[in-house]
Design a protein around this motif. Structure first.
Motif, mmCIF file in Angstrom:
data_model
loop_
_atom_site.group_PDB
_atom_site.id
_atom_site.type_symbol
_atom_site.label_atom_id
_atom_site.label_comp_id
_atom_site.label_asym_id
_atom_site.label_seq_id
_atom_site.Cartn_x
_atom_site.Cartn_y
_atom_site.Cartn_z
ATOM 1 N N ARG A 93 -47.018 12.984 12.446
ATOM 2 C CA ARG A 93 -45.931 13.625 13.402
ATOM 3 C C ARG A 93 -45.241 13.002 14.134
ATOM 4 O O ARG A 93 -44.079 13.826 14.085
ATOM 5 C CB ARG A 93 -46.580 14.117 14.783
ATOM 6 C CG ARG A 93 -46.243 15.916 15.074
ATOM 7 C CD ARG A 93 -47.092 16.382 15.951
ATOM 8 N NE ARG A 93 -48.596 16.267 16.427
ATOM 9 C CZ ARG A 93 -49.590 16.058 16.940
ATOM 10 N NH1 ARG A 93 -49.158 15.657 18.190
ATOM 11 N NH2 ARG A 93 -50.889 16.184 16.621
ATOM 12 N N ARG A 94 -44.995 11.913 13.958
ATOM 13 C CA ARG A 94 -43.852 11.093 14.780
ATOM 14 C C ARG A 94 -42.647 10.967 13.235
ATOM 15 O O ARG A 94 -41.340 11.152 13.947
ATOM 16 C CB ARG A 94 -44.286 10.688 15.289
ATOM 17 C CG ARG A 94 -44.593 9.860 16.676
ATOM 18 C CD ARG A 94 -44.804 8.532 17.286
ATOM 19 N NE ARG A 94 -45.857 8.710 18.102
ATOM 20 C CZ ARG A 94 -46.849 7.545 18.900
ATOM 21 N NH1 ARG A 94 -47.354 7.110 18.130
ATOM 22 N NH2 ARG A 94 -47.742 8.008 20.005
ATOM 23 N N LYS A 95 -43.113 10.410 12.570
ATOM 24 C CA LYS A 95 -42.662 10.351 11.531
ATOM 25 C C LYS A 95 -41.581 11.840 10.837
ATOM 26 O O LYS A 95 -40.320 11.526 10.649
ATOM 27 C CB LYS A 95 -42.598 9.710 10.184
ATOM 28 C CG LYS A 95 -43.102 8.445 10.148
ATOM 29 C CD LYS A 95 -43.796 8.139 9.032
ATOM 30 C CE LYS A 95 -44.623 7.103 8.883
ATOM 31 N NZ LYS A 95 -45.470 6.047 7.837
ATOM 32 N N GLN A 96 -42.276 12.824 10.190
ATOM 33 C CA GLN A 96 -41.725 14.525 10.637
ATOM 34 C C GLN A 96 -40.862 14.304 11.922
ATOM 35 O O GLN A 96 -39.516 15.449 11.431
ATOM 36 C CB GLN A 96 -42.652 15.894 10.414
ATOM 37 C CG GLN A 96 -43.579 15.381 9.761
ATOM 38 C CD GLN A 96 -44.860 16.360 9.262
ATOM 39 O OE1 GLN A 96 -45.380 16.306 10.294
ATOM 40 N NE2 GLN A 96 -44.984 16.814 8.718
ATOM 41 N N GLU A 97 -40.843 14.432 13.195
ATOM 42 C CA GLU A 97 -40.420 14.748 13.919
ATOM 43 C C GLU A 97 -38.828 13.783 14.205
ATOM 44 O O GLU A 97 -37.714 13.900 14.493
ATOM 45 C CB GLU A 97 -40.763 14.654 16.029
ATOM 46 C CG GLU A 97 -41.680 15.820 15.582
ATOM 47 C CD GLU A 97 -42.461 15.400 17.003
ATOM 48 O OE1 GLU A 97 -42.333 14.198 17.868
ATOM 49 O OE2 GLU A 97 -43.615 15.771 17.481
ATOM 50 N N MET A 98 -38.800 12.560 13.582
ATOM 51 C CA MET A 98 -37.868 11.689 14.509
ATOM 52 C C MET A 98 -36.988 12.109 12.388
ATOM 53 O O MET A 98 -35.910 12.106 12.443
ATOM 54 C CB MET A 98 -38.583 9.822 13.346
ATOM 55 C CG MET A 98 -37.072 9.112 12.784
ATOM 56 S SD MET A 98 -36.400 8.931 15.007
ATOM 57 C CE MET A 98 -37.343 7.845 15.751
ATOM 58 N N LEU A 99 -37.228 12.948 11.583
ATOM 59 C CA LEU A 99 -36.235 12.948 10.432
ATOM 60 C C LEU A 99 -36.063 14.156 10.714
ATOM 61 O O LEU A 99 -34.485 14.109 10.556
ATOM 62 C CB LEU A 99 -37.138 13.010 8.758
ATOM 63 C CG LEU A 99 -38.344 12.236 8.536
ATOM 64 C CD1 LEU A 99 -39.032 12.727 7.237
ATOM 65 C CD2 LEU A 99 -36.901 11.212 7.763
ATOM 66 N N LEU A 100 -36.613 15.385 11.435
ATOM 67 C CA LEU A 100 -36.083 16.511 11.759
ATOM 68 C C LEU A 100 -35.124 16.111 13.172
ATOM 69 O O LEU A 100 -33.551 16.249 12.997
ATOM 70 C CB LEU A 100 -36.593 17.733 12.505
ATOM 71 C CG LEU A 100 -36.955 18.262 13.078
ATOM 72 C CD1 LEU A 100 -35.768 19.460 12.175
ATOM 73 C CD2 LEU A 100 -37.694 19.925 13.703
ATOM 74 N N LEU A 101 -35.249 15.125 13.783
ATOM 75 C CA LEU A 101 -34.379 14.956 15.187
ATOM 76 C C LEU A 101 -32.579 14.048 14.312
ATOM 77 O O LEU A 101 -31.350 14.242 14.497
ATOM 78 C CB LEU A 101 -34.369 14.050 15.854
ATOM 79 C CG LEU A 101 -35.363 14.460 16.849
ATOM 80 C CD1 LEU A 101 -35.841 13.170 17.966
ATOM 81 C CD2 LEU A 101 -34.575 15.395 18.024
ATOM 82 N N GLN A 102 -33.070 13.039 13.204
ATOM 83 C CA GLN A 102 -31.799 12.900 12.398
ATOM 84 C C GLN A 102 -31.346 13.605 11.881
ATOM 85 O O GLN A 102 -29.862 13.746 11.927
ATOM 86 C CB GLN A 102 -32.755 11.561 11.203
ATOM 87 C CG GLN A 102 -32.904 10.628 11.929
ATOM 88 C CD GLN A 102 -34.086 9.343 11.275
ATOM 89 O OE1 GLN A 102 -34.247 9.883 10.202
ATOM 90 N NE2 GLN A 102 -33.729 7.992 11.868
ATOM 91 N N LYS A 103 -32.077 14.878 11.172
ATOM 92 C CA LYS A 103 -31.254 15.899 10.461
ATOM 93 C C LYS A 103 -30.103 16.619 11.738
ATOM 94 O O LYS A 103 -29.257 17.112 11.708
ATOM 95 C CB LYS A 103 -32.456 16.762 9.619
ATOM 96 C CG LYS A 103 -31.662 17.744 9.119
ATOM 97 C CD LYS A 103 -33.019 18.259 8.052
ATOM 98 C CE LYS A 103 -32.011 19.926 7.735
ATOM 99 N NZ LYS A 103 -32.920 20.627 6.869
ATOM 100 N N GLN A 104 -30.862 16.378 12.641
ATOM 101 C CA GLN A 104 -30.076 17.491 14.243
ATOM 102 C C GLN A 104 -28.742 17.125 14.096
ATOM 103 O O GLN A 104 -28.013 17.642 13.847
ATOM 104 C CB GLN A 104 -30.821 18.017 15.080
ATOM 105 C CG GLN A 104 -32.249 18.479 14.439
ATOM 106 C CD GLN A 104 -32.900 19.288 15.593
ATOM 107 O OE1 GLN A 104 -32.604 18.720 16.414
ATOM 108 N NE2 GLN A 104 -33.765 20.309 15.203
ATOM 109 N N LEU A 105 -29.279 15.600 13.815
ATOM 110 C CA LEU A 105 -27.820 15.038 14.246
ATOM 111 C C LEU A 105 -27.075 14.747 13.311
ATOM 112 O O LEU A 105 -25.768 14.906 13.793
ATOM 113 C CB LEU A 105 -28.746 13.807 15.273
ATOM 114 C CG LEU A 105 -29.078 13.534 17.108
ATOM 115 C CD1 LEU A 105 -29.924 12.237 16.571
ATOM 116 C CD2 LEU A 105 -28.606 13.490 17.829
ATOM 117 N N ALA A 106 -27.068 14.753 12.269
ATOM 118 C CA ALA A 106 -26.206 14.583 11.446
ATOM 119 C C ALA A 106 -25.346 15.292 11.489
ATOM 120 O O ALA A 106 -24.591 16.076 10.823
ATOM 121 C CB ALA A 106 -26.933 14.277 10.057
ATOM 122 N N GLN A 107 -26.169 16.757 11.452
ATOM 123 C CA GLN A 107 -26.162 18.278 11.224
ATOM 124 C C GLN A 107 -24.482 17.989 12.905
ATOM 125 O O GLN A 107 -23.405 19.496 12.504
ATOM 126 C CB GLN A 107 -26.462 19.531 11.143
ATOM 127 C CG GLN A 107 -26.897 20.040 10.379
ATOM 128 C CD GLN A 107 -28.645 20.447 10.421
ATOM 129 O OE1 GLN A 107 -28.129 21.043 11.456
ATOM 130 N NE2 GLN A 107 -29.159 20.714 9.483
#
Length: 88
Positions: free
Chosen positions: A49-63
């Protein structure tokens, strides 16, 4: 002893480990020692779950184009108290 071993197996399955393997280990070795060892292992569900949330946050920051570009970031020397005060 068998009931404690079943309890160990159920808890092992909850944190994504092999329940049957932990049941057998606890029957052969000791249910209390197996439960103690199982409690000290990391929870694989939380790691996933932590890895999925980290990827989601990185994607949102990149956007939003706020993604860090390097390993170190510039920190502004100006603080909130440095802003001019407006009196009316």
């Amino acid at each position: 002893m068998i009931l404690l071993s079943i309890f160990v197996g159920i808890n092992a399955r909850k944190i994504e480990y092999s329940g049957i393997l932990w049941f057998l280990v606890s029957v052969i070795y000791s249910p209390l020692a197996s439960l103690y060892l199982l409690a000290s292992l990391p929870n694989k569900n939380l790691e996933k779950r932590r890895k999925q949330e980290m990827l989601l946050l990185q994607k949102q920051l990149a956007q939003r184009r706020y993604a860090p570009t390097g390993s170190s970031s510039e920190i502004s020397r100006q603080t909130i108290s440095d802003d001019p005060t407006i009196r009316s």
